[in-house]
Design a protein around this motif. Sequence first.
Motif, short mmCIF file in Angstrom:
data_model
loop_
_atom_site.label_atom_id
_atom_site.label_comp_id
_atom_site.label_asym_id
_atom_site.label_seq_id
_atom_site.Cartn_x
_atom_site.Cartn_y
_atom_site.Cartn_z
N ARG A 76 0.82 -1.21 0.00
CA ARG A 76 0.00 0.00 0.00
C ARG A 76 0.85 1.26 0.00
NH1 ARG A 76 -5.12 1.85 1.66
NH2 ARG A 76 -5.01 3.96 2.48
N SER A 77 1.90 1.29 0.80
CA SER A 77 2.72 2.50 0.90
C SER A 77 3.37 2.84 -0.43
CB SER A 77 3.78 2.32 1.99
OG SER A 77 4.59 1.19 1.73
N TYR A 78 3.91 1.82 -1.12
CA TYR A 78 4.54 2.06 -2.42
C TYR A 78 3.52 2.59 -3.43
CZ TYR A 78 8.52 -0.68 -0.67
OH TYR A 78 9.58 -1.14 0.05
N THR A 135 0.66 4.11 -2.87
CA THR A 135 0.20 5.46 -2.51
C THR A 135 1.19 6.52 -2.97
OG1 THR A 135 -1.02 4.62 -0.60
CG2 THR A 135 -0.44 6.97 -0.60
#
Length: 295
Positions: free
Chosen positions: A202-204, A206
Amino acid sequence: MAAADPRAGTIYDLGYRGYEGPRRGRPAAILALYTFTLRAAFGIGRRPTAKIVPFLVTTFAFIPALIQLGVAALIGNRVEIIAPWNYLGFSQVSVALFCAGVAPETFGRDLRYRTLALYFSRSLYRTDYALAKSAAFISALSLLTLGPLLVLVIGNGLASEDVLGYIADHWRELPQSLAAGLLIAAVAGLGSLAIAAHTPRRSYATVAVASWFLVTFPLAGILVDIGGQVGRFAAWFSPFSLLYGAALAIFARQPGADSIQGAADLPIASYLALAAVHAAVAVALILRRFQRVPA
């Protein structure tokens, strides 16, 4: 008494029954996946904290339209602070935040928890899965891109002293707003999903989606200013400048001289054509991803 054969098995009746209800098949599965994804985009059916970002960002997207309606109610339609064709300039941050916050979860949860095999073991094809999820995300994003435009157009008409006269002069803005809102949602949504689908993290996803919106826009402005005849084509590849140009084309308006579109001096209809190309490429990337992803 003869000894029991150790090789013999024992059958226990546990009362399991086969499914005897209606089997609605592939269309019902696609519709169920679409509905589930649309609800999940706004955090419906999930924990309360999952609702904060989508509902807060959606509220911010409507604020410029409400401000314009407040001005129209007080002093009439003589002062138009925000027009339908330039509304994206006031709501682009909300669109980017919604895409960056929600798009990574649209495909990411299934990729992260390896639940795709459960979908593909039933009547759903891989293409059905990708298109149903994409359509649901575009529908959710349309609330931010289409809803404020409709509020603006209809509200201005109701605030006018001469409603029939306003309709006669501005009736074209309603279908134009529909087209512009859906186009912005389709291009921004499909582009975000094409990026987010390629990583389960998710972080990548986003950061990648946010960069596509927020980094390419100033970069396009710099290239248009200093890049000469070649650099001006950068206006086609920033989603904000591309979609703003496409909205101007739909409303048959020309860009201001101080805008990226005005500085690039490209045919305004070209933004509409390139928006369609962006959407087609994004769909192809999404379908290719889910044809190859292991399940």
